[in-house]
Scaffold this active site. Structure first.
Site, PDB file in Angstrom:
ATOM      1  CD  GLN A 105      36.899  24.478  48.309  1.00  0.00           C
ATOM      2  OE1 GLN A 105      36.329  24.840  49.338  1.00  0.00           O
ATOM      3  NE2 GLN A 105      36.736  23.284  47.780  1.00  0.00           N
ATOM      4  CE1 TYR A 184      28.077  26.123  50.755  1.00  0.00           C
ATOM      5  CE2 TYR A 184      29.581  24.385  50.072  1.00  0.00           C
ATOM      6  CZ  TYR A 184      28.831  25.003  51.057  1.00  0.00           C
ATOM      7  OH  TYR A 184      28.823  24.501  52.328  1.00  0.00           O
ATOM      8  NE  ARG A 231      36.587  18.471  47.061  1.00  0.00           N
ATOM      9  CZ  ARG A 231      36.226  18.129  48.292  1.00  0.00           C
ATOM     10  NH1 ARG A 231      35.497  18.964  49.014  1.00  0.00           N
ATOM     11  NH2 ARG A 231      36.591  16.985  48.812  1.00  0.00           N
ATOM     12  N   GLY A 319      39.949  13.998  53.842  1.00  0.00           N
ATOM     13  CA  GLY A 319      39.406  15.082  54.633  1.00  0.00           C
ATOM     14  C   GLY A 319      39.546  14.816  56.115  1.00  0.00           C
ATOM     15  NE  ARG A 320      34.407  12.495  57.299  1.00  0.00           N
ATOM     16  CZ  ARG A 320      33.434  11.603  57.139  1.00  0.00           C
ATOM     17  NH1 ARG A 320      32.685  11.256  58.175  1.00  0.00           N
ATOM     18  NH2 ARG A 320      33.204  11.079  55.953  1.00  0.00           N
TER      19      ARG A 320
END
Length: 364
Positions: A105, A184, A231, A319-320
Site C-alpha cells: 500500500q 491522507y 483504497r 483488518g484487526r
C-alpha cells in the site's frame, strides 16, 4: 434461506484478480504497525508477520511512504531508496515461499505529518491543518499547518506513487494499492474542506478527483493496470476531512478510474450501505469491501463478509481480525473461535503482539 446462507461458501472460492489467481476471497487489510527499522527499512520480524498470514487470498501491506515528505508516522517503512527496496525483498520472498500474494500500500500522508517525524513541513492541497494530534517520535502533537502545493508541484506528488510502485515491483511485491482513503493526501484532494484550491485541482467535483486519477494513471503507466488498486473511504471524516456530494464525487471518480481498468477498487464502510451498493453497481471492475468502519467499535466477522458478498463485493478485507489470528482463513472456514487482539501492542514496536499470536490449536 437467508442471504448469508446463500453466500456461505463464496468466501473460500478462487478469484482472478488482475494477473493473480487467488485461492480465496479473504484479503488482509493494510494496517499500520510501526515496526520498521531506522531509515524506513523492513525487518526480519516483518517478514515473519506477513508470512504467517500468507493463506489470505491477498495481503495488502501497511502503508508505505513513497517519499520522505510523504511519511506520516514515525516507525513506518518506505519505498523511495535502494536500501528500502532491498529490505523488502526478504519480506515478499517469505510471503511467496508460504504460497501467498502481497501488494504494497503506497501511502502519502500529505498534511497528516510533522516536521519532528521527517524534518520537513507537511504539504497538502491547501494551507488547512488536519484536525487532532499526529504521531511524532516524542508522542502526539497538534497537527501542524501544511504548506499548500503550488500547481506546478502537484504532478510530482502524483508521480511519487508511480515511482514507489516501480520500486515495489523491484522489491518483489505482486502489485500496489494507492491509499486514497482515511484523510491522507489523495483523500485530502477529494475533500471539500481540506482542498480549497481554485486551480485545476480544486473546486468542482471533476477537479477534486483529478489528483487521484492522475496518481492511478501514472502508477498504471509504471507497473500496469493488473498490478494497481486503490483504497477509498467515501464520506469518511478521518483527520477532519469532509466531502460534499459523496454519491456524485465517487460516481465521477469511479467513472474516471473505469477507463483506466485498475485491478480493483477497495472500499471502506464509511458511508451508508445505500451509497456503497450504488457505487458497487457503478463500478465495472473487481471490488474489495472492508465491511466495517476501520478502527470503529468492532472488527469485521464472518457474517459481515457473507453479507457483503451477497451485496456484490468480490473480495472481503479483514483488518484487526488478522492481527491476533494469523490463520484467519482457516478459522473462518472451519467456524473456529477468533482470538481477541491486544490493542496496547498495535503500535508499541517489538515482536510482542506482532508475531507472537499462535495458530489455532486443536485438542489432541
Amino acid at each position: 434461506m437467508t442471504l448469508t446462507d446463500t453466500y456461505a461458501d463464496t468466501l473460500f472460492t478462487s478469484y482472478r484478480l488482475g494477473g493473480l489467481s487467488l485461492p480465496n476471497r479473504v484479503v488482509m487489510a493494510p494496517m499500520t504497525r510501526v515496526r520498521a527499522a531506522a531509515g524506513g527499512l523492513a525487518t526480519a520480524s516483518m517478514a515473519t508477520y506477513y508470512a504467517q498470514r500468507a493463506t489470505a487470498g491477498l495481503i495488502v501491506s501497511e502503508g508505505v511512504q513513497p517519499s520522505l515528505i510523504g511519511q506520516s508516522n514515525p516507525g513506518t517503512p518506505g519505498l523511495h531508496t535502494d536500501e528500502q527496496v532491498a529490505s523488502w525483498r526478504p519480506v515478499t520472498a517469505a510471503v511467496h515461499a508460504n504460497g501467498g500474494r502481497i501488494f504494497a500500500q503506497i501511502m502519502h500522508g500529505g498534511r497528516v505529518s510533522h516536521p519532528d517525524t521527517n524534518g520537513l513541513v507537511p504539504v497538502g492541497p491547501s494551507a488547512v491543518p488536519a484536525v487532532g494530534e499526529v504521531f511524532t517520535p516524542t508522542g502526539p502533537q497538534a497537527a501542524p499547518m501544511p504548506r499548500a502545493l503550488e500547481t506546478a508541484e502537484v504532478p510530482e506528488h502524483a508521480q511519487s506513487y508511480a515511482a514507489a510502485a516501480r520500486r515495489a515491483v523491484d522489491a518483489g511485491f505482486d502489485g500496489v494499492e494507492l491509499h486514497g482513503a482515511n484523510g491522507y493526501l489523495i483523500s485530502q484532494f477529494l475533500s471539500s474542506n481540506a482542498n480549497l484550491r481554485t486551480d485545476r485541482y480544486g473546486g468542482s467535483v471533476a477537479n477534486r478527483v483529478r489528483f487521484a486519477v492522475e496518481a492511478v494513471e501514472a502508477t498504471i503507466d509504471a507497473v500496469g493496470a493488473a498490478r494497481t488498486g486503490i483504497r477509498l473511504s467515501p464520506g469518511g471524516t478521518f483527520w477532519g476531512v469532509e466531502e460534499k456530494d459523496v454519491p456524485q464525487l465517487y460516481a465521477v471518480l469511479l467513472g474516471e478510474l473505469a477507463r483506466l481498468e485498475p485491478a480493483y477498487v477497495h472500499l471502506e464502510a464509511t458511508v451508508e450501505d445505500e451509497v456503497l451498493v450504488a457505487l458497487r453497481r457503478a463500478w465495472p471492475g473487481a471490488l474489495i469491501m472492508n465491511p466495517v468502519l476501520p478502527m470503529g467499535a468492532r472488527r469485521a466477522e464472518r457474517p459481515d463478509a457473507d453479507r457483503w458478498l451477497g451485496l456484490g463485493a468480490d473480495l472481503i478485507s479483514f483488518g484487526r481480525a488478522f492481527i491476533a489470528n494469523p490463520d484467519l482463513v482457516e478459522r473462518l472456514r472451519a467456524g473456529l473461535p477468533l482470538e481477541a487482539e491486544d490493542a496496547a501492542t498495535y503500535f508499541q514496536g517489538g515482536d510482542a503482539g506482532y508475531v507472537t499470536y499462535p495458530a489455532y490449536r486443536h485438542a489432541g
